[in-house]
Design a protein around this motif. Structure first.
Motif, PDB file in Angstrom:
ATOM      1  N   UNK A   1       0.870  -1.350   0.130  1.00 32.90           N
ATOM      2  CA  UNK A   1      -0.091   0.266   0.242  1.00 32.90           C
ATOM      3  C   UNK A   1       0.927   1.211  -0.095  1.00 32.90           C
ATOM      4  N   UNK A   2       0.405   2.167  -0.354  1.00 36.70           N
ATOM      5  CA  UNK A   2       0.386   3.829  -0.210  1.00 36.70           C
ATOM      6  C   UNK A   2       0.323   4.430   0.135  1.00 36.70           C
ATOM      7  N   UNK A   3       0.801   5.065   1.891  1.00 37.55           N
ATOM      8  CA  UNK A   3      -0.100   6.466   2.136  1.00 37.55           C
ATOM      9  C   UNK A   3       0.651   7.404   2.165  1.00 37.55           C
ATOM     10  N   UNK A   4       0.145   8.561   2.427  1.00 38.74           N
ATOM     11  CA  UNK A   4       0.521   9.498   2.370  1.00 38.74           C
ATOM     12  C   UNK A   4       1.644   9.896   3.512  1.00 38.74           C
ATOM     13  N   UNK A   5       2.339  10.502   3.378  1.00 36.03           N
ATOM     14  CA  UNK A   5       3.730  10.790   3.828  1.00 36.03           C
ATOM     15  C   UNK A   5       3.408  11.015   5.891  1.00 36.03           C
ATOM     16  N   UNK A   6       2.881  12.557   6.137  1.00 34.98           N
ATOM     17  CA  UNK A   6       2.599  12.527   7.419  1.00 34.98           C
ATOM     18  C   UNK A   6       1.249  12.037   8.506  1.00 34.98           C
ATOM     19  N   UNK A   7       0.811  11.790   7.230  1.00 35.35           N
ATOM     20  CA  UNK A   7      -1.051  10.885   8.021  1.00 35.35           C
ATOM     21  C   UNK A   7      -0.743  10.093   7.950  1.00 35.35           C
ATOM     22  N   UNK A   8       0.170   9.199   7.202  1.00 38.12           N
ATOM     23  CA  UNK A   8       0.724   7.719   7.117  1.00 38.12           C
ATOM     24  C   UNK A   8       1.001   7.271   8.740  1.00 38.12           C
ATOM     25  N   UNK A   9       2.677   8.177   8.871  1.00 40.71           N
ATOM     26  CA  UNK A   9       2.860   8.056   9.745  1.00 40.71           C
ATOM     27  C   UNK A   9       2.331   8.382  11.935  1.00 40.71           C
ATOM     28  N   UNK A  10       1.793   9.657  11.025  1.00 40.73           N
ATOM     29  CA  UNK A  10       0.897  10.382  12.616  1.00 40.73           C
ATOM     30  C   UNK A  10      -0.398   8.979  13.004  1.00 40.73           C
ATOM     31  N   UNK A  11      -1.152   8.460  11.679  1.00 35.95           N
ATOM     32  CA  UNK A  11      -2.739   8.248  12.046  1.00 35.95           C
ATOM     33  C   UNK A  11      -2.479   6.154  12.015  1.00 35.95           C
ATOM     34  N   UNK A  12      -1.710   6.051  10.705  1.00 38.17           N
ATOM     35  CA  UNK A  12      -1.995   5.147  10.197  1.00 38.17           C
ATOM     36  C   UNK A  12      -1.091   3.614  10.957  1.00 38.17           C
ATOM     37  N   UNK A  13       0.120   4.352  10.889  1.00 40.94           N
ATOM     38  CA  UNK A  13       1.128   3.375  11.660  1.00 40.94           C
ATOM     39  C   UNK A  13       1.222   2.345  12.849  1.00 40.94           C
ATOM     40  N   UNK A  14       0.439   3.916  13.554  1.00 43.49           N
ATOM     41  CA  UNK A  14      -0.057   3.106  15.000  1.00 43.49           C
ATOM     42  C   UNK A  14      -1.209   1.917  15.165  1.00 43.49           C
ATOM     43  N   UNK A  15      -1.460   1.884  14.067  1.00 38.14           N
ATOM     44  CA  UNK A  15      -2.792   0.947  13.767  1.00 38.14           C
ATOM     45  C   UNK A  15      -1.989  -0.806  13.241  1.00 38.14           C
ATOM     46  N   UNK A  16      -0.365  -0.151  12.981  1.00 37.73           N
ATOM     47  CA  UNK A  16      -0.277  -1.563  12.442  1.00 37.73           C
ATOM     48  C   UNK A  16       0.127  -2.935  13.054  1.00 37.73           C
ATOM     49  N   UNK A  17       0.572  -2.461  14.140  1.00 39.72           N
ATOM     50  CA  UNK A  17       0.933  -3.334  15.145  1.00 39.72           C
ATOM     51  C   UNK A  17      -0.249  -3.646  15.709  1.00 39.72           C
ATOM     52  N   UNK A  18      -1.846  -3.685  16.074  1.00 35.11           N
ATOM     53  CA  UNK A  18      -2.651  -3.731  16.779  1.00 35.11           C
ATOM     54  C   UNK A  18      -3.051  -4.622  15.311  1.00 35.11           C
ATOM     55  N   UNK A  19      -3.241  -4.171  14.452  1.00 34.37           N
ATOM     56  CA  UNK A  19      -3.374  -4.647  13.567  1.00 34.37           C
ATOM     57  C   UNK A  19      -2.959  -6.677  12.645  1.00 34.37           C
ATOM     58  N   UNK A  20      -1.599  -6.544  13.018  1.00 29.41           N
ATOM     59  CA  UNK A  20      -0.926  -7.593  12.905  1.00 29.41           C
ATOM     60  C   UNK A  20      -0.960  -8.784  13.947  1.00 29.41           C
ATOM     61  N   UNK A  21      -1.283  -8.053  15.088  1.00 30.34           N
ATOM     62  CA  UNK A  21      -1.177  -8.795  16.236  1.00 30.34           C
ATOM     63  C   UNK A  21      -2.418  -9.626  16.469  1.00 30.34           C
TER      64      UNK A  21
END
Length: 204
Positions: A1-21
């Motif tokens: 996937x491709x994400x906007x830089x700042x929005x991806x860092x601030x609001x999607x990156x914090x969700x990735x660990x929970x999704x992977x769990x």
């Protein structure tokens, strides 16, 4: 996937660990990029885009709203004064995000009337985090997405400008190729993002 830089860092990156769990069998490959990538040419399953979407064959799923507002630091306004109208805004240093999907003009609605202004300033940047830093440093006024400055607005380190002028509300979208059947892994991820961002996006 491709994400906007700042929005991806601030609001999607914090969700990735929970999704992977929750879904350890699903592999994620994430690219952060503010340019408009070609999803089909680059072989991506999904891109996230913010703002008005051009007509295309892509399937769009709205993840959250995106509200923007004019803001500045108290220091800048103390030095340069508070603009009282869009006409007065022309006399201020306006910091412009060069990937702004609305083009070269800012659009606002006030009392049912739509007005547009071409901002004038000495700095244009293709990264919204840099724009945020410049506004905090008192360099000018910027039109910022609320998701990027919510903490600064709450603390008072940034304040709204011309708050009776409303910028258009945009959306934050997941775009996928048009398929007869969306892969289950992709559907699961989009549903996860939509639920998580809807809770946070209520304040955006």
């Amino acid at each position: 996937m491709s994400l906007p830089n700042v929005f991806g860092q601030r609001h999607i990156a914090p969700l990735l660990s929970e999704f992977s769990r929750q879904y350890p069998a699903i592999n994620l490959e994430v690219s952060l990029d503010d340019r408009v990538v070609d999803l089909l040419k680059e072989g991506l399953d999904m891109v996230v885009r913010i703002g008005d979407l051009p007509d295309s064959s892509l399937v769009a799923v709205k993840l959250a709203p995106c509200h923007s507002l004019l803001c500045a630091s108290p220091d800048y306004l103390a030095r340069q004064g508070h603009p009282r109208s869009l006409a007065e805004l022309r006399g201020h240093n306006c910091l412009f995000y060069s990937y702004f999907r609305g083009g070269l003009e800012w659009s606002f609605e006030r009392r049912g009337e739509v007005s547009r202004i071409k901002p004038q300033g000495n700095i244009r940047v293709n990264n919204s985090e840099v724009i945020r830093r410049l506004v905090l440093d008192g360099m000018g006024i910027a039109l910022m997405p609320r998701y990027l400055v919510e903490e600064e607005l709450a603390s008072g380190s940034l304040v709204p400008v011309l708050s009776d002028y409303q910028a258009p509300t945009h959306g934050i979208y997941a775009l996928t190729p048009e398929r007869q059947h969306m892969p289950a892994r992709l559907r699961v991820f989009i549903d996860f993002l939509k639920q998580a961002l809807a809770q946070r996006g209520a304040n955006w």
